[in-house]
Design a protein around this motif. Structure first.
Motif, mmCIF file in Angstrom:
data_model
loop_
_atom_site.group_PDB
_atom_site.id
_atom_site.type_symbol
_atom_site.label_atom_id
_atom_site.label_comp_id
_atom_site.label_asym_id
_atom_site.label_seq_id
_atom_site.Cartn_x
_atom_site.Cartn_y
_atom_site.Cartn_z
ATOM 1 N N UNK A 64 0.838 -1.210 0.000
ATOM 2 C CA UNK A 64 0.000 0.000 0.000
ATOM 3 C C UNK A 64 0.873 1.261 0.000
ATOM 4 N N UNK A 65 1.999 1.211 0.717
ATOM 5 C CA UNK A 65 2.895 2.377 0.741
ATOM 6 C C UNK A 65 3.496 2.640 -0.647
ATOM 7 N N UNK A 66 3.805 1.557 -1.371
ATOM 8 C CA UNK A 66 4.337 1.732 -2.726
ATOM 9 C C UNK A 66 3.298 2.398 -3.626
ATOM 10 N N UNK A 67 2.031 1.995 -3.433
ATOM 11 C CA UNK A 67 0.968 2.575 -4.269
ATOM 12 C C UNK A 67 0.815 4.071 -3.976
ATOM 13 N N UNK A 68 0.974 4.444 -2.694
ATOM 14 C CA UNK A 68 0.887 5.878 -2.350
ATOM 15 C C UNK A 68 2.053 6.629 -3.010
ATOM 16 N N UNK A 69 3.233 6.028 -2.945
ATOM 17 C CA UNK A 69 4.410 6.664 -3.557
ATOM 18 C C UNK A 69 4.203 6.850 -5.057
ATOM 19 N N UNK A 70 3.662 5.805 -5.707
ATOM 20 C CA UNK A 70 3.421 5.886 -7.149
ATOM 21 C C UNK A 70 2.433 6.997 -7.464
ATOM 22 N N UNK A 71 1.424 7.154 -6.601
ATOM 23 C CA UNK A 71 0.431 8.210 -6.827
ATOM 24 C C UNK A 71 1.093 9.579 -6.754
ATOM 25 N N UNK A 72 2.196 9.679 -6.008
ATOM 26 C CA UNK A 72 2.913 10.957 -5.882
ATOM 27 C C UNK A 72 3.443 11.442 -7.222
#
Lengths: 247, 246
Positions: A119-127
């Protein structure tokens, strides 16, 4: 040193888990916590039992891979260090140590003490992207950055994305992680350009993935292995709200 | 813009912050009104007359009710979200993290206590004052010491003195104020954090300001309660036959 370990065992994501008790003996006080886990696993393998699955990688506190909730603390009883930097001399001889995986709806258990932190990777990607000139390396002094801003940016960039903040938060909120990412880029001229878009996109992704709402308890900064301040959360709030009011 | 106040975690926190700020200002206003009782029961009754069923007082009441309702409904919404986010499986061992205040983790519990106290407070006072006027009545007849007494709904001083002549009411209100104290010690600095007006330099200052505001509120209300309890006999005798000036 001898220890009694109560460790969460869970076959896979769909199974129900439970605590199992193990004994380890003749552990050197200078053994790191993860080395102690290795010794336990070695014993289990020799006994023909399934070793305990746990995450680890660099073992020097910079990769963010290790996790573990140890006796009620993310990354163990010491402040400002990751689990791999904890040594057994921090515990009492004969002590019972309870080891649990991160508990948060957004971090489902994969096996034993391993959770899915994707989930943290997905947030980073959204950045998204950062505006920088490519081609040759630019001159280091081409864009002057005040020392204070550079320091604040670096403090935020120290986040290793281990998940301790969301795992500690009683609300399962990922705000400290998102704030560290937004803040580290917002304080630099290169990252400033996409500041508003980034704050909105990362917060939207964080909400979408089911992380909770920050209620300013400050538990995250107390347990963060990099001591990231909730002042970065205040900056994220500013970034997000001013971006929204400009819409 | 139109919907981030309802569907974004940070938008919802903004609503909590703004309504919380409004409620703190209302509490300070209410406290300063009460303090007039320490100087003159007649002056207090003038305030009660001013805030009867006049249009501006009614508009103020509606805004206040909306503020409380929004603050409370959003608190419930956020709590449900957070409960889900925490997941079904909880830690077997939990500790108090360093520097984390008890109040910050128990805001909803404190909120329930405050709402409970508020319900009692409305029964004690609002239902006998503004509500009586809204219903078109010019007097109400409480049983004071077993005898039905006809009093004007603006005779707040008599009602307050009578209510706090009972020791158990004083005790309940002080417990209520204690819950409010804890709620404010976290809420007041937290509302600055939620709108982004905070940093490491200001955290100790904001937390100090929060404790000062919370303590002022506690003392400001409690001093009136205690003095009313001690002087209730005199004030009941003085105000029993009070009528508003035409």
């Amino acid at each position: 040193m001898n220890f009694t370990l109560k460790i969460w065992r869970q076959k896979d994501a769909k199974s129900h888990g439970a605590f199992e008790t193990y004994k380890v003996s003749d552990i050197s006080p200078d053994t790191s916590f993860l080395e102690m886990m290795d010794i336990l696993n070695n014993n289990l393998i020799h006994e023909g039992k399934e070793p305990v699955a746990f995450d680890h990688d660099c073992r020097e506190g910079i990769c963010g891979m290790c996790s573990l909730h140890i006796n009620g603390h993310a990354h163990g009883p010491e402040q400002a260090v990751t689990t791999c930097q904890i040594y057994m001399r921090k515990f009492r001889d004969g002590q019972t140590i309870v080891i649990e995986p991160w508990r948060s709806a957004a971090f489902p258990v994969i096996k034993d003490l391993v959770v899915d932190r994707g989930a943290y990777d997905k947030i980073l990607q959204a950045g998204g992207f950062v505006s920088v000139r490519t081609n040759s390396v630019p001159d280091g002094n081409a864009i002057p950055i005040p020392k204070k801003d550079a320091d604040e940016s670096m403090d935020a960039a120290a986040c290793v994305g281990c998940g301790a903040c969301a795992a500690t938060c009683k609300n399962g909120s990922a705000m400290l992680f998102v704030a560290a990412r937004v803040s580290s880029l917002a304080k630099l001229p290169q990252g400033r350009v996409e500041g508003a878009r980034r704050a909105k996109a990362m917060v939207a992704k964080m909400d979408e993935l089911g992380f909770g709402n920050c209620t300013n308890t400050g538990a995250c900064q107390a347990e963060c292995p990099k001591s990231i301040s909730i002042a970065h959360i205040a900056r994220l709030n500013r970034e997000f709200l001013s971006a929204k009011f400009e819409d | 813009m139109s919907c981030f106040l309802t569907n974004s975690s940070l938008g919802k926190k903004l609503v909590m912050s703004v309504t919380g700020c409004f409620l703190v200002l209302f509490i300070l206003f209410h406290m300063s009104m009460n303090i007039t009782l320490l100087f003159s029961p007649e002056a207090y009754n003038m305030v009660c007359e001013f805030l009867g069923a006049n249009w501006y007082a009614l508009v103020g009441t509606v805004i206040l009710v909306a503020g409380i309702a929004i603050h409370f409904i959003y608190a419930l919404m956020l709590t449900v979200d957070n409960y889900r986010a925490r997941g079904k499986q909880r830690y077997a061992v939990t500790v108090k993290e360093k520097g984390v205040e008890w109040a910050s983790k128990n805001m909803l519990l404190l909120g329930w206590i405050i709402i409970g106290g508020l319900a009692l407070h409305l029964i004690h006072f609002w239902s006998k004052m503004q509500l009586v006027e809204i219903m078109g009545s010019h007097y109400f007849t409480p049983e004071i010491d077993g005898t039905a007494t006809v009093i004007n709904p603006a005779n707040g001083a008599l009602l307050v003195a009578y209510t706090f002549s009972k020791w158990y009411n004083v005790l309940i209100y002080i417990l209520w104020l204690a819950a409010l104290w804890f709620h404010l010690t976290h809420g007041v600095w937290s509302m600055f954090q939620s709108v982004g007006w905070a940093n490491d330099t200001w955290y100790p200052r904001l937390k100090c300001i929060a404790k000062i505001v919370a303590t002022l509120v506690l003392l400001g209300f409690a001093v009136v309660l205690i003095l009313m309890y001690l002087n209730s006999g005199d004030i009941i005798a003085q105000m029993s036959h009070w009528v508003p000036e035409a």
